[in-house]
Design a protein around this motif. Structure first.
Motif, PDB file in Angstrom:
ATOM      1  N   LEU A 142       4.042  -6.115  16.819  1.00 24.33           N
ATOM      2  CA  LEU A 142       4.878  -5.692  15.691  1.00 24.33           C
ATOM      3  C   LEU A 142       4.030  -5.493  14.434  1.00 24.33           C
ATOM      4  O   LEU A 142       4.193  -4.511  13.708  1.00 24.33           O
ATOM      5  CB  LEU A 142       5.969  -6.726  15.431  1.00 24.33           C
ATOM      6  CG  LEU A 142       6.856  -6.466  14.204  1.00 24.33           C
ATOM      7  CD1 LEU A 142       7.597  -5.146  14.340  1.00 24.33           C
ATOM      8  CD2 LEU A 142       7.845  -7.614  14.003  1.00 24.33           C
ATOM      9  N   ARG A 143       3.113  -6.420  14.187  1.00 26.61           N
ATOM     10  CA  ARG A 143       2.249  -6.291  13.007  1.00 26.61           C
ATOM     11  C   ARG A 143       1.433  -5.008  13.066  1.00 26.61           C
ATOM     12  O   ARG A 143       1.277  -4.299  12.066  1.00 26.61           O
ATOM     13  CB  ARG A 143       1.317  -7.503  12.923  1.00 26.61           C
ATOM     14  CG  ARG A 143       0.499  -7.567  11.643  1.00 26.61           C
ATOM     15  CD  ARG A 143      -0.499  -8.723  11.704  1.00 26.61           C
ATOM     16  NE  ARG A 143      -1.112  -8.978  10.427  1.00 26.61           N
ATOM     17  CZ  ARG A 143      -2.125  -8.275   9.907  1.00 26.61           C
ATOM     18  NH1 ARG A 143      -2.617  -7.242  10.576  1.00 26.61           N
ATOM     19  NH2 ARG A 143      -2.633  -8.586   8.736  1.00 26.61           N
ATOM     20  N   SER A 144       0.910  -4.685  14.250  1.00 29.01           N
ATOM     21  CA  SER A 144       0.129  -3.466  14.414  1.00 29.01           C
ATOM     22  C   SER A 144       0.990  -2.224  14.157  1.00 29.01           C
ATOM     23  O   SER A 144       0.557  -1.272  13.497  1.00 29.01           O
ATOM     24  CB  SER A 144      -0.461  -3.415  15.821  1.00 29.01           C
ATOM     25  OG  SER A 144      -1.151  -2.198  16.048  1.00 29.01           O
ATOM     26  N   LYS A 145       2.235  -2.242  14.660  1.00 30.68           N
ATOM     27  CA  LYS A 145       3.122  -1.094  14.459  1.00 30.68           C
ATOM     28  C   LYS A 145       3.497  -0.933  12.991  1.00 30.68           C
ATOM     29  O   LYS A 145       3.592   0.188  12.479  1.00 30.68           O
ATOM     30  CB  LYS A 145       4.373  -1.256  15.319  1.00 30.68           C
ATOM     31  CG  LYS A 145       4.128  -1.077  16.813  1.00 30.68           C
ATOM     32  CD  LYS A 145       5.409  -1.244  17.611  1.00 30.68           C
ATOM     33  CE  LYS A 145       5.164  -0.989  19.096  1.00 30.68           C
ATOM     34  NZ  LYS A 145       6.407  -1.166  19.902  1.00 30.68           N
ATOM     35  N   VAL A 146       3.724  -2.059  12.306  1.00 29.35           N
ATOM     36  CA  VAL A 146       4.038  -1.995  10.877  1.00 29.35           C
ATOM     37  C   VAL A 146       2.871  -1.395  10.097  1.00 29.35           C
ATOM     38  O   VAL A 146       3.047  -0.515   9.243  1.00 29.35           O
ATOM     39  CB  VAL A 146       4.388  -3.403  10.340  1.00 29.35           C
ATOM     40  CG1 VAL A 146       4.447  -3.402   8.815  1.00 29.35           C
ATOM     41  CG2 VAL A 146       5.719  -3.871  10.913  1.00 29.35           C
ATOM     42  N   ALA A 147       1.659  -1.856  10.390  1.00 30.60           N
ATOM     43  CA  ALA A 147       0.480  -1.325   9.692  1.00 30.60           C
ATOM     44  C   ALA A 147       0.310   0.167   9.966  1.00 30.60           C
ATOM     45  O   ALA A 147       0.000   0.945   9.052  1.00 30.60           O
ATOM     46  CB  ALA A 147      -0.770  -2.094  10.126  1.00 30.60           C
ATOM     47  N   ALA A 148       0.516   0.587  11.219  1.00 29.00           N
ATOM     48  CA  ALA A 148       0.382   2.014  11.547  1.00 29.00           C
ATOM     49  C   ALA A 148       1.441   2.833  10.813  1.00 29.00           C
ATOM     50  O   ALA A 148       1.155   3.938  10.309  1.00 29.00           O
ATOM     51  CB  ALA A 148       0.502   2.214  13.059  1.00 29.00           C
ATOM     52  N   SER A 149       2.671   2.308  10.728  1.00 29.58           N
ATOM     53  CA  SER A 149       3.738   3.015  10.022  1.00 29.58           C
ATOM     54  C   SER A 149       3.428   3.143   8.530  1.00 29.58           C
ATOM     55  O   SER A 149       3.625   4.202   7.920  1.00 29.58           O
ATOM     56  CB  SER A 149       5.057   2.262  10.220  1.00 29.58           C
ATOM     57  OG  SER A 149       6.108   2.892   9.512  1.00 29.58           O
TER      58      SER A 149
END
Length: 255
Positions: A142-149
């Motif tokens: 989730l943290r990775s997806k938030v950063a990518a977004s």
């Protein structure tokens, strides 16, 4: 190829295909001559079936235990009627294993991955085991997806991702700096940045009118509920915008 698919990505779309998977043994079950292995990677689980017809693979499967790291080649087939698992993305299929390779054996675990009452001290001491737990993997994904977004959003709004130095001079902010001794200048020290405050202002003066970083900050201060000695912040700086424009950008980023 070392691996053709992730475990949790397999569905009926790969029916009758030969696939190669790599992952960890989440669970092993011996059902009277047929061995079932739930193989796990970061994407989820898939069920492997190994029968005595494949003698070499079966002999190895008898030896494997939880958390052994395996590479398995096999054919995707539908599970028998009534044995589907609706809780898994791969729950309608299974892999008929043909070749099995033990990449790494596992010693007895300090705690089981499904245990709830394990102290934080034990989890941190055995961090690689703790990070295999489903809840921890979901947190990091989730943290990775938030950063990518966030990066996509800021890129679309004209912000540039620019790195700034980690070894710098002390700045007069709210907390003490962490200091790093210099080998080439005895008696002198670098400071780790509390935030990239000075650098982003320099970038504005240099004409880079929209800047951002997802950046580590270091502050030698007492612990607080939402703060530790090093943490990550989204750092923004922009020029030639009024207050409403800045609010629109940051509100859109938060959304």
């Amino acid at each position: 190829m070392m691996r053709t698919h992730y475990c949790g990505s397999l569905t009926e779309a790969q029916l009758d295909q030969t696939v190669t998977l790599c992952g960890w043994v989440h669970r092993r079950r011996d059902h009277g001559g047929v061995i079932f292995i739930d193989l796990r990677d970061r994407s989820g689980l898939v069920q492997i079936v190994i029968d005595p017809d494949t003698a070499d693979a079966f002999a190895l499967a008898e030896q494997v235990r939880n958390e052994y790291c395996l590479a398995i080649e096999g054919r995707v087939r539908l599970r028998p009627a009534g044995t589907e698992n609706p809780d898994l993305a791969s729950g309608k299929i299974e892999i008929l294993g043909k070749q099995l390779t033990v990449l790494s054996k596992s010693e007895p675990l300090p705690f089981q991955l499904d245990e709830d009452n394990v102290s934080e001290e034990i989890r941190l001491k055995h961090r690689t085991i703790d990070l295999r737990r489903d809840v921890m993997q979901k947190n990091l994904i989730l943290r990775s997806k938030v950063a990518a977004s966030l990066r996509r959003y800021l890129d679309e709004h004209g912000f540039m991702d620019i790195e700034t130095p980690m070894l710098t001079k002390a700045t007069p902010e709210g907390a003490r700096d962490y200091l790093v001794p210099s080998r080439t200048h005895p008696g002198k020290f670098f400071a780790l940045p509390q935030s990239p405050q000075l650098f982003k202002q320099m970038l504005m003066m240099s004409g880079f009118d929209r800047y951002y970083q997802i950046v580590r900050c270091f502050r030698d201060e007492d612990l607080r509920a939402d703060r530790q000695p090093e943490f990550t912040q989204i750092d923004l700086e922009t020029s030639f915008l009024n207050e409403d424009e800045i609010m629109d950008i940051t509100e859109g980023m938060a959304k």
